[in-house]
Enzyme design. Structure first.
Site, PDB file in Angstrom:
ATOM      1  N   ARG A  67       0.887  -0.965  -0.005  1.00  0.00           N
ATOM      2  CA  ARG A  67       0.019   0.013  -0.052  1.00  0.00           C
ATOM      3  C   ARG A  67       0.879   1.236   0.060  1.00  0.00           C
ATOM      4  O   ARG A  67       1.898   1.200   0.612  1.00  0.00           O
ATOM      5  CB  ARG A  67      -0.859  -0.023   1.424  1.00  0.00           C
ATOM      6  CG  ARG A  67      -2.146  -0.933   1.099  1.00  0.00           C
ATOM      7  CD  ARG A  67      -2.929  -0.762   2.422  1.00  0.00           C
ATOM      8  NE  ARG A  67      -2.306  -1.373   3.782  1.00  0.00           N
ATOM      9  CZ  ARG A  67      -1.940  -0.555   4.659  1.00  0.00           C
ATOM     10  NH1 ARG A  67      -1.630   0.914   4.446  1.00  0.00           N
ATOM     11  NH2 ARG A  67      -1.217  -0.967   5.606  1.00  0.00           N
ATOM     12  N   TYR A 195      -1.587  -3.540  -6.857  1.00  0.00           N
ATOM     13  CA  TYR A 195      -1.272  -4.118  -5.649  1.00  0.00           C
ATOM     14  C   TYR A 195      -2.402  -4.302  -4.848  1.00  0.00           C
ATOM     15  O   TYR A 195      -3.291  -3.232  -4.786  1.00  0.00           O
ATOM     16  CB  TYR A 195      -0.039  -3.711  -5.001  1.00  0.00           C
ATOM     17  CG  TYR A 195      -0.148  -4.244  -3.416  1.00  0.00           C
ATOM     18  CD1 TYR A 195       0.506  -5.325  -3.307  1.00  0.00           C
ATOM     19  CD2 TYR A 195      -0.858  -3.413  -2.374  1.00  0.00           C
ATOM     20  CE1 TYR A 195       0.442  -5.839  -1.900  1.00  0.00           C
ATOM     21  CE2 TYR A 195      -0.780  -3.945  -1.156  1.00  0.00           C
ATOM     22  CZ  TYR A 195      -0.140  -5.069  -0.930  1.00  0.00           C
ATOM     23  OH  TYR A 195      -0.121  -5.828   0.090  1.00  0.00           O
ATOM     24  N   LYS A 204      -9.631  -2.101   1.728  1.00  0.00           N
ATOM     25  CA  LYS A 204      -9.151  -0.980   2.501  1.00  0.00           C
ATOM     26  C   LYS A 204     -10.136   0.233   2.132  1.00  0.00           C
ATOM     27  O   LYS A 204     -10.566   1.072   2.726  1.00  0.00           O
ATOM     28  CB  LYS A 204      -7.955  -0.648   2.575  1.00  0.00           C
ATOM     29  CG  LYS A 204      -6.996  -1.713   3.070  1.00  0.00           C
ATOM     30  CD  LYS A 204      -7.232  -2.435   4.336  1.00  0.00           C
ATOM     31  CE  LYS A 204      -6.018  -3.332   4.783  1.00  0.00           C
ATOM     32  NZ  LYS A 204      -6.251  -3.923   5.994  1.00  0.00           N
ATOM     33  N   HIS A 224     -11.014  -1.883  11.592  1.00  0.00           N
ATOM     34  CA  HIS A 224      -9.771  -2.741  11.096  1.00  0.00           C
ATOM     35  C   HIS A 224      -9.641  -3.775  11.890  1.00  0.00           C
ATOM     36  O   HIS A 224      -8.580  -3.725  12.749  1.00  0.00           O
ATOM     37  CB  HIS A 224      -8.773  -1.812  10.972  1.00  0.00           C
ATOM     38  CG  HIS A 224      -7.324  -2.408  10.356  1.00  0.00           C
ATOM     39  ND1 HIS A 224      -6.126  -2.255  10.389  1.00  0.00           N
ATOM     40  CD2 HIS A 224      -7.422  -3.590   9.453  1.00  0.00           C
ATOM     41  CE1 HIS A 224      -5.335  -2.968  10.042  1.00  0.00           C
ATOM     42  NE2 HIS A 224      -6.179  -3.858   9.159  1.00  0.00           N
ATOM     43  N   SER A 246      -1.447  -3.675  10.552  1.00  0.00           N
ATOM     44  CA  SER A 246      -1.208  -4.778   9.425  1.00  0.00           C
ATOM     45  C   SER A 246      -0.019  -5.606   9.769  1.00  0.00           C
ATOM     46  O   SER A 246       1.426  -4.844  10.285  1.00  0.00           O
ATOM     47  CB  SER A 246      -1.010  -4.237   8.280  1.00  0.00           C
ATOM     48  OG  SER A 246      -2.190  -3.513   7.699  1.00  0.00           O
ATOM     49  N   ALA A 247       0.329  -6.792   9.490  1.00  0.00           N
ATOM     50  CA  ALA A 247       1.333  -7.794   9.788  1.00  0.00           C
ATOM     51  C   ALA A 247       1.727  -7.757  11.129  1.00  0.00           C
ATOM     52  O   ALA A 247       2.624  -7.978  11.707  1.00  0.00           O
ATOM     53  CB  ALA A 247       2.672  -7.303   8.973  1.00  0.00           C
ATOM     54  N   CYS A 248       0.860  -7.720  12.322  1.00  0.00           N
ATOM     55  CA  CYS A 248       1.214  -7.856  13.718  1.00  0.00           C
ATOM     56  C   CYS A 248       0.520  -9.074  14.199  1.00  0.00           C
ATOM     57  O   CYS A 248       0.350  -9.233  15.386  1.00  0.00           O
ATOM     58  CB  CYS A 248       0.639  -6.467  14.332  1.00  0.00           C
ATOM     59  SG  CYS A 248       1.726  -5.255  14.273  1.00  0.00           S
ATOM     60  N   GLY A 249       0.071  -9.913  13.115  1.00  0.00           N
ATOM     61  CA  GLY A 249      -0.439 -11.287  13.743  1.00  0.00           C
ATOM     62  C   GLY A 249      -2.052 -11.248  14.046  1.00  0.00           C
ATOM     63  O   GLY A 249      -2.679 -12.226  14.560  1.00  0.00           O
ATOM     64  N   THR A 251      -4.211 -12.468  11.484  1.00  0.00           N
ATOM     65  CA  THR A 251      -4.548 -13.628  10.824  1.00  0.00           C
ATOM     66  C   THR A 251      -4.159 -14.557  11.787  1.00  0.00           C
ATOM     67  O   THR A 251      -5.054 -15.734  11.773  1.00  0.00           O
ATOM     68  CB  THR A 251      -3.985 -13.556   9.472  1.00  0.00           C
ATOM     69  OG1 THR A 251      -4.448 -12.763   8.620  1.00  0.00           O
ATOM     70  CG2 THR A 251      -4.499 -15.023   8.909  1.00  0.00           C
ATOM     71  N   ASN A 252      -2.971 -14.720  12.536  1.00  0.00           N
ATOM     72  CA  ASN A 252      -2.817 -15.899  12.945  1.00  0.00           C
ATOM     73  C   ASN A 252      -3.611 -16.073  14.495  1.00  0.00           C
ATOM     74  O   ASN A 252      -3.837 -17.215  14.892  1.00  0.00           O
ATOM     75  CB  ASN A 252      -1.256 -15.661  13.543  1.00  0.00           C
ATOM     76  CG  ASN A 252      -0.217 -15.923  12.419  1.00  0.00           C
ATOM     77  OD1 ASN A 252      -0.548 -16.339  11.429  1.00  0.00           O
ATOM     78  ND2 ASN A 252       1.112 -15.582  12.518  1.00  0.00           N
ATOM     79  N   ASP A 273      -9.646  -9.621   9.337  1.00  0.00           N
ATOM     80  CA  ASP A 273      -9.060  -8.202   9.027  1.00  0.00           C
ATOM     81  C   ASP A 273     -10.248  -6.944   9.289  1.00  0.00           C
ATOM     82  O   ASP A 273      -9.759  -5.955   9.794  1.00  0.00           O
ATOM     83  CB  ASP A 273      -8.720  -8.096   7.586  1.00  0.00           C
ATOM     84  CG  ASP A 273      -7.770  -6.950   7.053  1.00  0.00           C
ATOM     85  OD1 ASP A 273      -6.750  -6.467   8.110  1.00  0.00           O
ATOM     86  OD2 ASP A 273      -7.874  -6.146   6.063  1.00  0.00           O
ATOM     87  N   ASN A 362       6.357  -8.629   1.840  1.00  0.00           N
ATOM     88  CA  ASN A 362       5.139  -8.296   1.880  1.00  0.00           C
ATOM     89  C   ASN A 362       4.149  -9.278   0.927  1.00  0.00           C
ATOM     90  O   ASN A 362       2.948  -8.872   0.578  1.00  0.00           O
ATOM     91  CB  ASN A 362       4.699  -7.038   1.603  1.00  0.00           C
ATOM     92  CG  ASN A 362       3.334  -6.382   2.111  1.00  0.00           C
ATOM     93  OD1 ASN A 362       2.739  -7.024   2.962  1.00  0.00           O
ATOM     94  ND2 ASN A 362       2.585  -5.674   1.290  1.00  0.00           N
ATOM     95  N   ARG A 364       1.828 -12.113  -0.505  1.00  0.00           N
ATOM     96  CA  ARG A 364       0.522 -12.396  -0.181  1.00  0.00           C
ATOM     97  C   ARG A 364      -0.099 -13.527  -0.599  1.00  0.00           C
ATOM     98  O   ARG A 364       0.233 -14.133  -1.543  1.00  0.00           O
ATOM     99  CB  ARG A 364      -0.399 -11.181  -0.511  1.00  0.00           C
ATOM    100  CG  ARG A 364      -0.111  -9.767   0.203  1.00  0.00           C
ATOM    101  CD  ARG A 364      -0.787  -9.653   1.607  1.00  0.00           C
ATOM    102  NE  ARG A 364      -0.089  -8.432   2.220  1.00  0.00           N
ATOM    103  CZ  ARG A 364      -0.903  -7.956   3.100  1.00  0.00           C
ATOM    104  NH1 ARG A 364      -1.878  -8.571   3.605  1.00  0.00           N
ATOM    105  NH2 ARG A 364      -0.260  -6.687   3.788  1.00  0.00           N
ATOM    106  N   ARG A 395       3.200  -4.062  18.112  1.00  0.00           N
ATOM    107  CA  ARG A 395       4.411  -4.710  18.479  1.00  0.00           C
ATOM    108  C   ARG A 395       5.208  -3.897  19.398  1.00  0.00           C
ATOM    109  O   ARG A 395       5.494  -2.609  18.817  1.00  0.00           O
ATOM    110  CB  ARG A 395       5.134  -4.721  17.251  1.00  0.00           C
ATOM    111  CG  ARG A 395       4.807  -6.215  16.413  1.00  0.00           C
ATOM    112  CD  ARG A 395       5.869  -5.918  15.116  1.00  0.00           C
ATOM    113  NE  ARG A 395       5.360  -7.212  14.176  1.00  0.00           N
ATOM    114  CZ  ARG A 395       6.010  -8.322  14.574  1.00  0.00           C
ATOM    115  NH1 ARG A 395       7.063  -8.567  15.215  1.00  0.00           N
ATOM    116  NH2 ARG A 395       5.613  -9.457  13.896  1.00  0.00           N
ATOM    117  N   ASN A 491      -1.422 -17.596  22.827  1.00  0.00           N
ATOM    118  CA  ASN A 491      -2.107 -16.498  22.950  1.00  0.00           C
ATOM    119  C   ASN A 491      -3.685 -16.912  23.569  1.00  0.00           C
ATOM    120  O   ASN A 491      -4.119 -15.997  24.353  1.00  0.00           O
ATOM    121  CB  ASN A 491      -2.277 -15.658  21.946  1.00  0.00           C
ATOM    122  CG  ASN A 491      -0.927 -15.183  21.361  1.00  0.00           C
ATOM    123  OD1 ASN A 491       0.161 -15.181  22.190  1.00  0.00           O
ATOM    124  ND2 ASN A 491      -0.621 -14.900  19.996  1.00  0.00           N
TER     125      ASN A 491
END
Length: 587
Positions: A67, A195, A204, A224, A246-249, A251-252, A273, A362, A364, A395, A491
């Site tokens: 993005r 992208y 988004k 979000h 974004s990318a801080c877990g 989805t996990n 998301d 990044n 995907r 984080r 977690n």
């Protein structure tokens, strides 16, 4: 007589001048034709049909891999309505500037008309959109990420109740790239990027930036946030929304394989998301996942970190900017096992370690949500699921404890508004810099964030049973620089305490920043973690928080008089509590 949808498509075609026009119906036969179009270009490949049936690899332009927040604009007549955290452009100026780039941009190309529904087809919380695009890759992704085609065309019918989005790849020149949002018209224009977040306009652009404006005006919330359900041993499922950058877990966490599953605690995925939430007749906030798929970060995803998504990815998936093995299977850093020989990197070169990461950081995957073994039986419930807790997080190597609970709603809004995280590769720019990211909405709020905070405060007054608010930090490090908490499936131990707090149980200890778990309140059996590590994870150091006070005050000052007084009050209250805790008297 032409419908509003047809008139808008004709207007877009007059501007972009495509050679042909295709209305998408969302069928499997059409999808195979779209994929065939993708494969005609050298940037897409079919993967191993035996091990990854109906899966494809797409490589984007090396200058188009994330993005681009600095090229993303909110276009309103009054600049103050956009606020200091967004890029503003006058609507007329944007129409002229971006319109010039879109003029004739589709010559020699096909314009695909992609009607879609964000949310379950029959949900009253769902909304419709239409994206016109000259990218087969976008069409194929939108079919996974939304309810696309005939079902959406039928819903829209002859109404004007849809969000139009015009997208063209243009010439992919970063200097001629813009993502422009016109909230007053509910309109999105995007040019120069193929992208994900820049090109899949339902994601988004619509589901957050435009929807956040609609939500404020109509009295609901577009956030979000992942949505998960935690099932307890008695079978009751408690639903939670969680907002991380974004990318801080996200989805996990949303697809977690619970470390306490043998005790009867299981995690169900509703969304990973975005959450759209309205107050239900029962007085609870009810949430739907407006998306139909997961558009997740591949690097770091493995059987250890996210078994559910790894199992989902083996069919009907589009991979973007991952590496490819000699067996034509996707590969990325952090996947199980070392790099195999004959690896082709994301730039389509034979890879060796001198060439940097084989997959873009990044990179995907786009995969249908229903393929995850963890998908909730309620994930498409038209009425949504009732939310009992909100979880904020980011984080932080120190400062923020593993988990704490806000004192009440107003304090919880302050916790979300002052949230901070170390930056990642999901957006272009430096990595590892701490930045404020309120409610993880900094790049996605479609209007002045001070007004967004006000909307949160007002919603708290309107929700009869508001969710309790928590903050988590899986990423706290010890003196040796190593993570103190194992994370991933463990977690769930924190989620279990949150569940207990929702039910009025769960031991706590009051600190200046909120309630942390009391000693022995976390379920740690079977976990190899020392008492000292747990103490450090839950420690609140007033000196560390003094700098947080300085930074958050500086952030708040950006909003001037528009910032709600309640947040300044919360800042002062925290300052007083920290001073008392540090044994410092006011002079």
């Amino acid at each position: 007589m032409a419908t509003p949808l047809e008139m808008w498509v004709e207007e877009s075609a007059r501007l972009t001048k495509p050679d042909r026009l295709v209305y998408c119906d969302g069928s499997e036969a059409e999808n195979q034709q779209i994929v065939a179009e993708m494969l005609r270009d050298s940037d897409s490949n079919a993967l191993n049909e035996k091990t990854y049936p109906n899966c494809y690899l797409h490589r984007s332009s090396p200058n188009d891999v994330a993005r681009t927040e600095h090229l993303t604009f909110i276009c309103t007549p009054n600049k103050d309505d956009v606020g200091p955290t967004n890029n503003w452009m006058d609507p007329d100026a944007a129409k002229f500037k971006v319109g010039a780039l879109l003029d004739g941009a589709m010559r020699g190309r096909t314009m695909y008309v992609v009607p879609y529904i964000m949310g379950p087809v029959d949900s009253p919380i769902s909304k419709a959109g239409v994206e016109v695009t000259d990218s087969p890759y976008v069409v194929a992704n939108m079919r996974i990420m939304a309810r696309m085609g005939k079902v959406a065309t039928e819903r829209i019918g002859t109404s004007r109740d849809f969000v139009p989005g015009l997208h063209s790849l243009g010439d992919l020149d970063p200097t001629r790239r813009y993502i422009a949002h016109f909230p007053d018209e509910r309109l999105i224009w995007s040019v120069g990027s193929g992208y994900g977040g820049n090109a899949l306009l339902g994601k988004k652009c619509f589901a957050l930036r435009i929807a956040s404006v609609m939500a404020r005006e109509q009295g609901w919330m577009a956030e979000h946030m992942l949505i998960l359900g935690l099932e307890a041993p008695d079978g009751k499922v408690t639903y939670m929304g969680a907002a991380f950058p974004s990318a801080c877990g996200k989805t996990n966490l949303a697809m977690m394989v619970s470390a306490l599953e043998s005790q009867g605690y299981r995690v169900w995925t509703v969304g990973d998301d975005i959450a759209w939430m309205k107050i239900g007749d029962d007085g609870y906030l009810h949430a739907i996942n407006p998306e139909a798929g997961f558009f997740g970060v591949a690097p770091g995803t493995s059987m250890k970190t996210n078994r559910n998504v790894m199992e989902a990815l083996h069919r009907n998936t589009i991979f973007t900017n991952v590496a490819m093995t000699a067996e034509r299977e996707p590969w990325w850093e952090g996947i199980d096992g070392p790099p195999p020989s004959g690896l082709i990197n994301w730039k389509n070169e034979l890879w060796d370690s001198s060439k940097g990461p084989a997959a873009h950081p990044n990179a995907r995957y786009t995969v249908p949500a229903h393929q995850s073994p963890s998908i909730s039986p309620k994930w498409e419930a038209p009425e949504g699921v009732p939310i009992s807790a909100f979880i904020f997080g980011g984080r932080r190597a120190r400062v923020a404890p593993l988990v704490y609970e806000a004192f009440e709603w107003q304090h919880g809004v302050f916790v979300g508004a002052t949230m901070a995280s170390e930056t990642t590769a999901a957006a272009t720019g430096n990595v590892g810099i701490v930045r404020r990211d309120p409610m993880a909405m900094l790049p996605f709020c479609g209007y002045n964030m001070a007004d967004y905070f006000r909307h949160w405060l007002e919603m708290g007054k309107r929700i009869p049973h508001p969710p309790k608010i928590f903050h988590v930090n899986w990423f706290r490090k010890g003196a040796d620089g190593k993570f103190l908490w194992p994370g991933f499936g463990d977690n769930v131990r924190v989620l279990k305490w949150i569940l207990e707090r929702v039910e009025g149980r769960g031991g706590t200890r009051e600190t200046p920043i909120g309630y942390v778990p009391a000693r022995n309140a976390l379920t740690l059996d079977g976990l190899n973690i020392s008492a000292d590590a747990v103490d450090e994870l839950l420690r609140v150091d007033p000196e560390d928080w003094e700098q947080e006070l300085v930074d958050s005050k500086e952030f708040f000052q950006k909003f001037g008089d528009r910032l709600p007084r309640e947040l300044r009050d919360e800042h002062e209250k925290l300052s007083g509590r920290l001073e008392s805790a540090a044994g410092v008297t006011r002079r």
